[in-house]
Enzyme design. Structure first.
Site, PDB file in Angstrom:
ATOM      1  N   THR A  70       0.823  -1.212   0.000  1.00  0.00           N
ATOM      2  CA  THR A  70       0.000   0.000   0.000  1.00  0.00           C
ATOM      3  C   THR A  70       0.862   1.269   0.000  1.00  0.00           C
ATOM      4  O   THR A  70       0.627   2.188  -0.783  1.00  0.00           O
ATOM      5  CB  THR A  70      -0.880   0.039   1.277  1.00  0.00           C
ATOM      6  OG1 THR A  70      -1.366  -1.269   1.533  1.00  0.00           O
ATOM      7  CG2 THR A  70      -1.996   1.039   1.154  1.00  0.00           C
ATOM      8  N   THR A  71       1.838   1.302   0.901  1.00  0.00           N
ATOM      9  CA  THR A  71       2.677   2.494   1.057  1.00  0.00           C
ATOM     10  C   THR A  71       3.416   2.791  -0.242  1.00  0.00           C
ATOM     11  O   THR A  71       3.512   3.944  -0.684  1.00  0.00           O
ATOM     12  CB  THR A  71       3.706   2.261   2.201  1.00  0.00           C
ATOM     13  OG1 THR A  71       3.033   1.657   3.301  1.00  0.00           O
ATOM     14  CG2 THR A  71       4.360   3.544   2.626  1.00  0.00           C
ATOM     15  N   HIS A 132      -8.619   0.140   2.155  1.00  0.00           N
ATOM     16  CA  HIS A 132      -8.451  -1.300   2.405  1.00  0.00           C
ATOM     17  C   HIS A 132      -9.808  -2.016   2.287  1.00  0.00           C
ATOM     18  O   HIS A 132      -9.909  -3.200   2.595  1.00  0.00           O
ATOM     19  CB  HIS A 132      -7.893  -1.537   3.811  1.00  0.00           C
ATOM     20  CG  HIS A 132      -6.417  -1.276   3.952  1.00  0.00           C
ATOM     21  ND1 HIS A 132      -5.503  -1.581   2.963  1.00  0.00           N
ATOM     22  CD2 HIS A 132      -5.690  -0.759   4.982  1.00  0.00           C
ATOM     23  CE1 HIS A 132      -4.288  -1.248   3.390  1.00  0.00           C
ATOM     24  NE2 HIS A 132      -4.369  -0.752   4.589  1.00  0.00           N
ATOM     25  N   ARG A 156      -0.554  -9.268  -3.137  1.00  0.00           N
ATOM     26  CA  ARG A 156       0.721  -9.852  -2.697  1.00  0.00           C
ATOM     27  C   ARG A 156       0.508 -11.294  -2.275  1.00  0.00           C
ATOM     28  O   ARG A 156      -0.587 -11.647  -1.791  1.00  0.00           O
ATOM     29  CB  ARG A 156       1.257  -9.035  -1.511  1.00  0.00           C
ATOM     30  CG  ARG A 156       2.677  -9.349  -1.154  1.00  0.00           C
ATOM     31  CD  ARG A 156       3.183  -8.487  -0.006  1.00  0.00           C
ATOM     32  NE  ARG A 156       4.632  -8.602   0.103  1.00  0.00           N
ATOM     33  CZ  ARG A 156       5.348  -8.148   1.114  1.00  0.00           C
ATOM     34  NH1 ARG A 156       4.765  -7.519   2.116  1.00  0.00           N
ATOM     35  NH2 ARG A 156       6.659  -8.313   1.137  1.00  0.00           N
ATOM     36  N   LYS A 301      11.616  -4.976   4.847  1.00  0.00           N
ATOM     37  CA  LYS A 301      12.551  -5.517   3.853  1.00  0.00           C
ATOM     38  C   LYS A 301      12.120  -5.161   2.433  1.00  0.00           C
ATOM     39  O   LYS A 301      12.939  -4.883   1.570  1.00  0.00           O
ATOM     40  CB  LYS A 301      12.611  -7.029   3.982  1.00  0.00           C
ATOM     41  CG  LYS A 301      13.464  -7.514   5.117  1.00  0.00           C
ATOM     42  CD  LYS A 301      13.710  -8.994   4.925  1.00  0.00           C
ATOM     43  CE  LYS A 301      14.617  -9.551   5.987  1.00  0.00           C
ATOM     44  NZ  LYS A 301      14.711 -11.011   5.889  1.00  0.00           N
TER      45      LYS A 301
HETATM   46  P1  A3P Z   1       7.710  -6.385   4.383  1.00  0.00           P
HETATM   47  O1  A3P Z   1       7.191  -6.308   5.788  1.00  0.00           O
HETATM   48  O2  A3P Z   1       7.582  -7.755   3.793  1.00  0.00           O
HETATM   49  O3  A3P Z   1       9.078  -5.838   4.239  1.00  0.00           O
HETATM   50  P2  A3P Z   1       1.865  -1.864   3.316  1.00  0.00           P
HETATM   51  O4  A3P Z   1       2.467  -0.660   2.717  1.00  0.00           O
HETATM   52  O5  A3P Z   1       0.655  -2.352   2.596  1.00  0.00           O
HETATM   53  O6  A3P Z   1       1.676  -1.705   4.765  1.00  0.00           O
HETATM   54  O7  A3P Z   1       2.914  -3.047   3.086  1.00  0.00           O
HETATM   55  C1  A3P Z   1       4.110  -3.064   3.806  1.00  0.00           C
HETATM   56  C2  A3P Z   1       5.103  -3.903   3.049  1.00  0.00           C
HETATM   57  O8  A3P Z   1       5.552  -3.187   1.905  1.00  0.00           O
HETATM   58  C3  A3P Z   1       6.312  -4.175   3.891  1.00  0.00           C
HETATM   59  O9  A3P Z   1       6.778  -5.443   3.468  1.00  0.00           O
HETATM   60  C4  A3P Z   1       7.247  -3.041   3.482  1.00  0.00           C
HETATM   61  O10 A3P Z   1       8.602  -3.284   3.759  1.00  0.00           O
HETATM   62  C5  A3P Z   1       6.958  -2.984   2.000  1.00  0.00           C
HETATM   63  N1  A3P Z   1       7.284  -1.669   1.407  1.00  0.00           N
HETATM   64  C6  A3P Z   1       7.110  -0.457   1.955  1.00  0.00           C
HETATM   65  N2  A3P Z   1       7.548   0.490   1.114  1.00  0.00           N
HETATM   66  C7  A3P Z   1       8.010  -0.133   0.023  1.00  0.00           C
HETATM   67  C8  A3P Z   1       8.626   0.320  -1.188  1.00  0.00           C
HETATM   68  N3  A3P Z   1       8.845   1.598  -1.408  1.00  0.00           N
HETATM   69  N4  A3P Z   1       8.983  -0.599  -2.096  1.00  0.00           N
HETATM   70  C9  A3P Z   1       8.774  -1.926  -1.873  1.00  0.00           C
HETATM   71  N5  A3P Z   1       8.223  -2.408  -0.745  1.00  0.00           N
HETATM   72  C10 A3P Z   1       7.833  -1.525   0.190  1.00  0.00           C
END
Ligand code: A3P
Length: 334
Positions: A70-71, A132, A156, A301
């Site tokens: 999402t981020t 969401h 994912r 990660k």
């Molecule tokens: P991991 O915990 O497997 O590292 P959301 O944004 O939906 O909360 O998802 C979080 C997941 O996206 C986390 O995965 C986070 O590390 C990863 N994430 C956040 N920013 C990212 C980016 N710029 N590029 C790739 N993955 C990213």
């Protein structure tokens, strides 16, 4: 007064406090509605969105199951949509000063805080708004033929989404515990839950916006029925080919990169600005916070397949089996 959900196209109006309750997903209390589990505090927001949110034909919704990218999608879509006003290399680019969640808000959150206010009315068009909410719970005003609105979904692998969610939940539980400990009024301190407990809840669909697999397949079906209005992206493919996916995103949003922009490497600059390493290292993401968790918690990660470092092969096989069984006949597979 108990919050009630004014469903216009789901079931009867309902009362949140009467919905099935799940208290083990700490620090949240979850309630089940429309086949999905949501934080209790968000449900009045979902109800208000369904009852009152006024979409514009130019709106773009960024939809996801939590912890699925999402981020990243927020950052990429924001940077792509606003590149004329904010070139990705600009030192004062909003994404260098604000967390992606402060650049693109969740639809249901401000409505949960104040169900009568239209928090998005002041946003200029085209608006980029995240959610969401699963596809079937989006208001028909958003998904109906002729509504005009576009939806981008990021999907994912459920095993990676689970691991990411469990590690994130531990951080939010720790933050809630620290806050509770500082309170003048004594209140129960959430205790961290184990990976095994979290796994049982996830397999049972008892997690925020869960179960994960019908959340994903609902958007996949939407993208099959209305490909011009629903774009279905995969986190793993975005990692493999970020520039190609940003091009796809820009085209879908109606702002494809021009030849000049291609020659200047604008898509590559957006990918660079929004990369996990770039975002992670920004001051705002190292020191800032959302209401319930530090900004740094959103960047861990950012890889595919990290589940294998946390789950046993038996756990993975069990979750894969549950998901495969549930999706049989849907035409969708992870
Ligand atoms: P991991 O915990 O497997 O590292 P959301 O944004 O939906 O909360 O998802 C979080 C997941 O996206 C986390 O995965 C986070 O590390 C990863 N994430 C956040 N920013 C990212 C980016 N710029 N590029 C790739 N993955 C990213």
């Amino acid at each position: 007064m108990a919050a009630s959900i004014g469903d216009d196209d789901l079931a009867e109006p309902i009362v949140v406090s009467s919905l099935p309750l799940e208290t083990r997903f700490l620090p949240l209390q979850l309630r089940q509605h429309g086949g999905f589990w949501f934080p209790e505090t968000i449900l009045p927001g979902i109800a208000a969105v369904r009852a009152r949110f006024a979409p514009r034909p130019s709106d773009v919704f960024l939809a996801s199951f939590p912890k699925s990218g999402t981020t990243w999608l927020k950052a990429l879509a924001f940077a792509t949509a606003h590149r004329a006003d904010h070139p990705p290399r600009a030192p004062d680019h909003p994404l260098r000063l604000r967390n992606p969640h402060d650049c693109v808000e969740f639809l249901e959150v401000p409505y949960a805080l104040d169900p009568t206010a239209d928090a998005f009315a002041a946003l200029p068009s085209p608006r980029v708004i995240a959610t969401h909410m699963p596809y079937p719970l989006l208001p028909e005003r958003v998904t109906a033929e002729g509504a005009g609105c576009k939806v981008v979904y990021v999907c994912r692998d459920p095993k990676d989404a689970f691991v990411s969610m469990w590690l994130f939940a531990k951080k939010t539980a720790a933050a809630a515990a620290a806050e509770a400990a500082n309170d003048d009024e004594p209140r129960p301190v959430p205790t961290p839950f184990s990976m095994e407990e979290a796994f049982e809840l996830f397999c049972d669909g008892r997690c925020p916006a869960g179960p994960q697999w019908p959340h994903v397949s609902s958007y996949w079906e939407g993208s099959q029925r209305r490909p011009e209005k629903v774009l279905f992206l995969r986190y793993e493919e975005m990692l493999r080919d970020p520039v190609g996916n940003v091009r796809k995103l820009a085209e879908f949003m109606g702002c494809a990169f021009s030849e000049e922009e291609e020659a200047a490497g604008v898509a590559r600059d957006i990918v660079e600005l929004c990369s996990i390493d770039a975002l992670k290292n920004m001051e705002v993401n190292q020191s800032g916070a959302q209401e319930y968790v530090k900004n740094e918690a959103f960047f861990r990660k950012g890889v595919a397949g990290d589940w294998s470092n946390h789950m046993t092969p038996a756990m993975a096989a069990r979750l894969d089996g549950i998901v495969e069984d549930a999706l049989q006949g849907s035409g969708f597979a992870f």
